[in-house]
Every structure is written in C-alpha cells, then in structure tokens.
Design a protein around this motif. Structure first.
Motif, PDB file in Angstrom:
ATOM      1  N   GLU A 201      -6.656   0.369   4.116  1.00 57.96           N
ATOM      2  CA  GLU A 201      -7.512  -0.814   4.017  1.00 57.96           C
ATOM      3  C   GLU A 201      -8.988  -0.453   3.980  1.00 57.96           C
ATOM      4  O   GLU A 201      -9.817  -1.266   3.562  1.00 57.96           O
ATOM      5  CB  GLU A 201      -7.235  -1.771   5.175  1.00 57.96           C
TER       6      GLU A 201
ATOM      7  N   ALA B 289      -1.010  -4.371   0.480  1.00 57.72           N
ATOM      8  CA  ALA B 289      -2.126  -3.786  -0.272  1.00 57.72           C
ATOM      9  C   ALA B 289      -3.332  -4.723  -0.312  1.00 57.72           C
ATOM     10  O   ALA B 289      -4.246  -4.508  -1.111  1.00 57.72           O
ATOM     11  CB  ALA B 289      -1.681  -3.463  -1.696  1.00 57.72           C
TER      12      ALA B 289
ATOM     13  N   SER C  91       0.838  -1.198   0.000  1.00 57.90           N
ATOM     14  CA  SER C  91       0.000   0.000   0.000  1.00 57.90           C
ATOM     15  C   SER C  91       0.873   1.247   0.000  1.00 57.90           C
ATOM     16  O   SER C  91       1.958   1.266   0.595  1.00 57.90           O
ATOM     17  CB  SER C  91      -0.900   0.000   1.237  1.00 57.90           C
TER      18      SER C  91
ATOM     19  N   HIS D 290      -6.364  -2.899  -1.943  1.00 59.18           N
ATOM     20  CA  HIS D 290      -6.457  -1.467  -1.623  1.00 59.18           C
ATOM     21  C   HIS D 290      -5.067  -0.865  -1.765  1.00 59.18           C
ATOM     22  O   HIS D 290      -4.171  -1.157  -0.988  1.00 59.18           O
ATOM     23  CB  HIS D 290      -7.010  -1.248  -0.205  1.00 59.18           C
TER      24      HIS D 290
END
Length: 578
Positions: free
Chosen positions: A187, A170, A164, A183
């Motif tokens: 989150e 991610a 992420s 994501h």
C-alpha cells in the motif's frame, strides 16, 4: 582476460558477451558500521568484482526511499537514500567500476513510486497536473459488491476485487483525497498512471538524467505491468491472481516502451532488461529486439515458477524433465528473435543451490553444476551476489527474524484466516522460497557477522558463514568461487558459448541435462548429472566426439570424451573443440 568486444564501450553487442553481477546493496558490504550495506562498501569491493571477471553490475535501488519494500518504493529518483550514502559516493563508485571496464546498470522502478514521493503527495492534494499521476477511483456501494476489501468508508468498498501481489486488496482508501488508490504491491507503493502523458514525460526526463550521469543501462522492474486496461474493470473472481488478466502485458505497454525507446533509449549499446512476470516466449518476442520494443532481453519467470501449485508458497517437488523443457523452450524460442537472460536466483528468489541443487552433502558440486548451466546456455548470465560462493538458504526460527514484507504478510494472512495455527506450520514454505533467503548478508569472512559489518546487521547472517565465505573460497583453489572465475573466463574466450546454437539431447532423461552448442566449425557438448546418484551416459548417435576436448569440469575427468562414461553426483563436464 575479457575479449575486446566486451570492454569496448559503445559496442552494440557487448551485453551478449558479458557476465552481469547483481548487487543487493543493503546486504552487500557495510562500510560505516550501521548494519546496512552502502555504496562505499561496494566501492571498496570493486577489485573483488574485477578479480571475479564480471563485465557489468546491476545495482538494486539505492534511491531515496522510506524502505517499505527495501528501496523498491522510491520517494526521490534523483537522490540517494541516506543509509547508502549520497551522490558523491555513487559517482565514486561509478568511476571505480568504469576504471575497471565494468559497466553499471541501474534499477528502474516506474510501475509505482513510494506514497512519500512528491508526485503522490501532490496528487492526493489534487494539485494541478499531478491530480491524475496515479489511479484514483471512488469506491463501490458496499451493498452492491459481492466481495469484501480493505477498510474505507462504512458505506463503500474498493473499486474492484483486485488483489496485491503482496497479499490483500490492491486498493487503499486515502483519507485526505477521499478516494481509493491502486497499488499492485504494498500500500506504500501506489501505481503510476501511465495513461497520463505527463507521467511518461516525467519518467523519461528522469531516465535521461541518469544516462547523463554515465550509466550503461537499466533493469526495469515489473515493466510489463505499467499498462492497465481501460476502465479498471472488475477482476475475474475465478482467476488465481484476481485482476492479473487486466494488467499483465496490458493494452498499451508496447506503445509506452516504444515511446520510451524513441525518447530515451536511442543508444543501442545500452543494456535494457525488463522484468516481465507472466510472459511466455511469444510475449517476450514483442518486448525484445529491433522487431519488438527494443529491449535487450527480459527476465522471464517460467523456469523458477514451474513447480508452483497456484502460488509461490505452494512450491514443491520439481522434475528435471520439466525443467529442461522450460529452458529449452526459451532457448529455441528466442534463438532467432531475441536474446535470453540466464539466471536461477536473484533478490526475489531463494538461493539456487538450495532450490535446484543439494545445499548439504553436495553443496559445492551442485553449485558448480548450476553455474555451468547458466554460463553455457545461449544468453547473458546474471550472477546474484554470493552465488559464486555457493551461498544457501537460511533458517528463520520466528517472524522476528523475517524482514520481507511479502513473507510477513503471508504469515499474517494465514494465521488470520486459520489456514495455519502457528508460524511453525509455515516455516518450511518460508525457508524454501522466501525472499529473505537471498537477502542475508554477503559472507566475506569467518569474522563476526561474516565480515559484512562492524555493527548489528539489519538481517541476521546465515549461520554457515564461518565456512562459506569469500576469504575461505579464494584461499581454496577447488572452491566454487575459483570455478566461477574459470567459467566466466571460458565464456569470454569461446564464441560458441555465446552465439552457438542450442540443441537439447535426452529430453526425457530424469537425471541428465545434456546439450550441444554449435557455431560454424566450433562445437560444444555439455553433460550435467543433476542428482546425487551416479549415472551412466552414452553419447547419442549423431553427436561427433572427434576433436572435442575437456574445457572445464567440476571434478577430475579424462580430457577427451568417451562414447560411454559414468558421471558422479552433480558432475558437470564441458567439452569444446579447440
């Protein structure tokens, strides 16, 4: 006085001649005393925006949201978050701005939604057409994976090792659906699956709904991330940001944006600016103009990340020679095939006077110089709220004073991984580049909480608000605020500053940023001393001085340029033909 082309609605080139003011609503003005800025607060400052002379407002998200990322996690695109007001408040604001010939640009966040959006809630329940609105994947057997990611079932890990942008993996495991969702940010910000035509249709329908409300365009959040490579393959473990090569400028992004243009953005007078991290000049040409995807311009990041050593938290010393090279590359690269956005700070960047100027001894002079730069290059200037006052970075004594989820994650990871022993080890980095620097309340007066609110502000005001504020600046004719108003007026009056060609002089000079602007018989010479030491400047051979007169300067100087003259600390001069 704005030129007619700027205020005439429906003019295709108005956004080239305009100056845009960015408002971060949570921090702009609080009308109801709850400590959070709101739409009625912006409405009561409409005259302020008009007096400054701006032509458009870019409004950061005010949509319904649980506020995990201060509104960039949207749970309902067609309603207003309660803390900001309601649609009636929004419509009054729109009317007040349009009555003053100020356009309104809305933030479009469609790479992701909130996990509290109806689409995601129905998707996690696998309801009909919504089942594939997001990226859902089964995990990989833990025994077969050579990486360790977020918590899920004991016998599996996330589908791949993508990270992420806010730190950590991610992927997050959803107990209800029994799968992992993607994501690229927090989150609570699951990525929409743009491969699904139903997703695209829903987005276009929502965009058309906002256009029907009377807005004048969109700023498109991380729009070049909406296309992910087929199969969501493993990331490259050696890359600086694992997975980035699979979703920056993805394989179908231009197909999606051209479809968006055909379905929504048929009115060429709309301002459309795409936030596009990781793009180069050649990439940008594919996004803008008639030969590209039709966007008006993009926000590129090269000039605000060129000093990052691997990631933003390693930002450090920078060179004016390198800075000039980056800006010149973009000026020349889009001169014939697009249009530049001009900015040095925004809600995601630290205050420009603290980053590129001197926010102590030469705060006002360097703020004026940086404003001169952004208003005399070719492109559309974007002013971030408070920039016109010379607002500075703040001080954050502990994590209790931080609000930015990205900064908080950075601190937590560093302490957990042992790369720092305490917050104090990270404080310099936080106070240099944290997004919270840009999000402290707008400084309206020397009253308590800077006149921003009658309550307790959601984030503390910068301690210098008693001297750096609107009330003080407007009363002082020599202030940064008055200088900005003069810059805006000058740009409205002089086509050479909008459409003139750009030529960099003295590219290797470590202190001077000098360039010319030329449009037919109109000429301009801009001379900036980017530093605290006086420097002598000799006009290079081939640059004609005849006919040039001083148009604006941040100190008292002769009205006509000399062949050689000395510039003081952070001195800026703009010479133009009459």
């Amino acid at each position: 006085m704005r030129r007619t082309a700027v205020v005439e609605r429906g003019t295709e080139s108005w956004w080239k001649e305009a100056v845009v003011y960015q408002i971060y609503p949570r921090s702009f003005d609080d009308a109801d005393g709850d400590g959070i800025g709101d739409l009625r607060g912006i409405e009561r400052r409409a005259d302020y925006l008009d007096d400054l002379g701006v032509d458009a407002v870019w409004l950061c998200p005010v949509y319904e949201s649980p506020q995990a990322d201060n509104g960039y996690d949207i749970s309902d695109y067609r309603s207003i978050h309660d803390a900001y007001g309601d649609m009636d408040d929004w419509r009054r604001l729109l009317a007040e701005l349009h009555d003053r010939d100020i356009r309104l640009i809305m933030d479009l966040v469609v790479n992701h939604t909130s996990d509290e959006h109806e689409w995601f809630e129905r998707s996690r329940r696998r309801e009909g057409d919504y089942e594939d609105y997001y990226y859902w994947r089964d995990g990989r057997p833990a025994a077969d994976a050579d990486y360790d990611t977020a918590d899920g079932p004991t016998d599996e890990v996330a589908p791949n090792n993508w990270e992420s942008a806010f730190g950590g993996p991610a992927w997050t495991y959803d107990d209800e659906r029994k799968q992992w969702y993607l994501h690229l940010f927090d989150e609570k910000q699951p990525d929409l699956n743009w491969r699904n035509p139903d997703v695209r249709e829903s987005v276009y329908e929502m965009m058309n709904w906002w256009l029907d409300q009377g807005i004048d365009g969109f700023r498109m959040d991380v729009i070049n991330l909406i296309s992910k490579r087929e199969g969501l393959p493993d990331g490259d473990e050696d890359s600086e940001q694992t997975g980035a090569e699979h979703f920056f400028n993805g394989p179908s992004v231009h197909d999606y944006l051209r479809e968006m243009r055909d379905e929504v953005l048929t009115d060429e007078s709309l301002l459309t600016v795409g936030e596009t991290p990781g793009v180069g000049v050649a990439d940008a040409r594919e996004y803008v103009g008639d030969d590209g995807d039709g966007l008006s311009m993009v926000f590129q990041f090269e000039h605000v990340t060129f000093d990052h050593d691997g990631d933003k938290w390693d930002a450090g010393d920078w060179s004016l020679v390198d800075f000039k090279a980056v800006l010149s590359k973009w000026q020349n690269g889009l001169a014939e095939a697009g249009w530049n956005s001009l900015y040095l700070n925004n809600h995601d960047q630290p205050r420009m006077v603290s980053r590129f100027g001197d926010d102590e001894a030469w705060r006002e002079a360097s703020a004026k110089l940086l404003g001169t730069l952004t208003h005399t290059l070719q492109g559309t200037p974007f002013i971030y709220q408070g920039e016109e006052l010379g607002m500075t970075n703040a001080s954050f004594a502990s994590t209790d004073e931080l609000r930015d989820i990205e900064a908080l994650n950075f601190v937590a990871e560093a302490l957990e991984e042992g790369t720092a022993e305490s917050y104090e080890d990270l404080r310099d980095a936080i106070e240099y580049v944290s997004r919270d620097n840009a999000r402290t309340p707008m400084q309206w007066s020397s009253e308590e909480h800077a006149g921003f609110t009658d309550g307790e502000p959601w984030i503390a005001c910068n301690a210098n608000y008693e001297t750096v504020n609107v009330e003080h600046a407007r009363a002082n004719e020599g202030s940064v605020w008055h200088y900005y108003r003069d810059l805006i007026e000058l740009r409205h009056e002089r086509d050479v500053l909008v459409y003139g060609s750009f030529d960099l002089l003295l590219p290797n000079d470590p202190s001077l940023f000098v360039y010319t602007r030329t449009l037919g018989d109109e000429r301009g010479l801009i001379v900036l001393n980017v530093g605290a030491d006086p420097v002598e400047f000799t006009v290079p051979d081939g640059v004609a001085l005849d006919g040039l007169e001083l148009a604006i300067a941040n100190t008292d100087v002769p009205t006509a340029p000399q062949q050689t003259f000395e510039l003081g600390p952070y001195e800026a001069r703009v010479y133009l033909t009459p």
